[in-house]
Design a protein around this motif. Sequence first.
Motif, mmCIF file in Angstrom:
data_model
loop_
_atom_site.group_PDB
_atom_site.id
_atom_site.type_symbol
_atom_site.label_atom_id
_atom_site.label_comp_id
_atom_site.label_asym_id
_atom_site.label_seq_id
_atom_site.Cartn_x
_atom_site.Cartn_y
_atom_site.Cartn_z
ATOM 1 N N PRO A 19 0.375 -1.284 0.449
ATOM 2 C CA PRO A 19 -0.133 0.213 -0.102
ATOM 3 C C PRO A 19 0.736 1.564 -0.032
ATOM 4 O O PRO A 19 2.393 1.581 0.438
ATOM 5 N N ALA A 48 0.577 3.655 10.779
ATOM 6 C CA ALA A 48 -0.962 3.298 10.788
ATOM 7 C C ALA A 48 -0.484 2.972 8.820
ATOM 8 O O ALA A 48 -1.279 2.080 8.777
ATOM 9 N N ALA A 49 1.032 3.182 8.509
ATOM 10 C CA ALA A 49 0.741 2.553 7.335
ATOM 11 C C ALA A 49 1.232 1.459 7.494
ATOM 12 O O ALA A 49 0.932 0.284 6.744
ATOM 13 N N ASP A 52 -2.092 -0.644 7.782
ATOM 14 C CA ASP A 52 -2.596 -0.916 6.792
ATOM 15 C C ASP A 52 -2.105 -1.857 5.205
ATOM 16 O O ASP A 52 -2.361 -2.568 5.175
ATOM 17 N N ASN A 56 -4.074 -5.318 4.648
ATOM 18 C CA ASN A 56 -4.151 -5.471 2.894
ATOM 19 C C ASN A 56 -3.295 -5.906 2.404
ATOM 20 O O ASN A 56 -3.794 -6.048 1.298
ATOM 21 N N PRO A 97 -7.797 -2.052 14.782
ATOM 22 C CA PRO A 97 -6.910 -1.375 13.554
ATOM 23 C C PRO A 97 -6.839 0.300 13.852
ATOM 24 O O PRO A 97 -5.524 1.309 13.449
ATOM 25 N N ASP A 98 -8.187 0.417 13.535
ATOM 26 C CA ASP A 98 -8.460 1.600 14.077
ATOM 27 C C ASP A 98 -7.777 2.891 15.345
ATOM 28 O O ASP A 98 -7.510 3.845 16.001
ATOM 29 N N LYS A 101 -4.121 2.730 15.580
ATOM 30 C CA LYS A 101 -4.097 4.281 14.519
ATOM 31 C C LYS A 101 -4.198 5.616 14.981
ATOM 32 O O LYS A 101 -3.290 6.378 15.134
#
Length: 537
Positions: A19, A48-49, A52, A56, A97-98, A101
């Motif tokens: 990503p 956060a990267a 992700d 993903n 996950p949130d 972040k």
Amino acid sequence: MFYARNLSLVILWTAVGLPSISSAAEPPTGADFFPSTVVAFAELPDPAAFVDLALNHAVRARLESLDALQDAYKSPQFLQFKAVVAVVEAQLGETWPDLIKSAAAGGVSVALDASTQGVAILITAEDEALPEKMLKSFTQLARADALANNKPDPIETKTYRGLTVHRIDQARVVVLGRSILATNKAELGQRIVDMHVDTAQDTLANSELFQQARAQAGDGARIWGYVNTTALREAGAAKALFAGRAENPVLELLAGGILANLQQTPFATFAVSLSNERLAVDLAAPHDPSWVGANREYYFGVDGQGAAPPLLHVDDALLSLSTYRDISDMWLRAGDLFDEKTNDQLVQAESNLATLFSGKDFGEEILGAVGPEIQMIVARQDFANRDAQPAIKLPSFALALRLKDAETMRSELRRTFQSLVGFLNVIGAMNGQPQLDLDSEKAGDRHLITATYVPDKDANTARLPINFNFSPSIGFVKDRVVVASTKRLAETLLTQLGEDAATPPTVSNTNARADLAAVRQILEDNRGQLVAQNMLA
């Protein structure tokens, strides 16, 4: 003094790609909190990267399909962990996950302090309310679990400088504004809190050495780290690392110059960069040629000007490496670089090599005929259109060197290669191994000599011995020589080197590039053999 990038490593991911990564947060939060006595520091500005990436990326689906991981998901420990996560999510009103972040939106920093020998971790959230909420949630869970299991309260709370400090075993945890600080040393925690409350200026961020290191950091690094080598040397830490002496020729060849540089350089840094398809690691440190001395000139070149040649490129490459090393100079200075035992072994090796090279002095006449520009490559082999296929399929590999006197050394190396093939055939015949058949091709300035294994008349050509991965080859073009494990790779490199002779060198001492996708392809090539071995085990 100039800033030299000593080692660059690039790892390619699968073709699916990673990503996209958002820009790093500035300034680094941890360096503004930690004291100037910190000797090692690392920061992750954009967690956060990585969340992700983990959620993903296509690799996640492959990993989760593994039986071992599916079994782990069903274990009582993991189910209990999921229950705890669910409670935290419910209390804080965010999915995990949130939550990660939000909790680490300002970055994560780790530091090792010299004065207290403590480690500190700082996690900075997006707002001041979240750290308190998170700490309250975790303390409630820990106390509820202890109560349910008839255990004493695991958390001790005290007040220091108007702040509530939570002690959990040896760890101390405290909220500083929108950051959570955790440390294993009370003294280090007190110092950081004092600096925060008093807005002290004696921080790592204000340290002159740290600022020099930060100024040299390139753009785009997603993880960045700093080591105060001056402080480590003065403290007597890692004495073997800072002794400047390698234990054997292989270590000396790989890191001799770096070991010498570590005796003088004030700091070292590392940076990890991510793009859609690669992971790159860059290690760097200040360097002055005068620090190294004549014994290590082979590593960096005269006045530190030695530079690696360009990386070689072929399809399905696993590893491509280029470096600057004057191996002849290192060999001739062995008496000053190694201990008596190692030098005795080198003398014995030189005697044996002199026999192989028709009595020539190996250090001066053989290695001395080769330039310091070294290129190496390892690549997957394609067996799709081959009649003769080994049961186990190995990658091919090659070494490319520059000849100082190509006209003289071509014939010398050609005769040595032919003698070596004859020796292998004699030894192979004594052990029932297949024989090598020599062949030679010339086209203009290009000359290729190849030895190919010949299968027995009754052999199963679909499942040949491991020998059939190889067709040892030596090739020449212009002032370059290529020694390869296969004819196909030698041909490819001779064509490339003949065309790219004018390509300028890099500015690095050593460059490396690894492709993880090619490793996966090699495992796929050997799937049948690996499955069969597991069934028999």
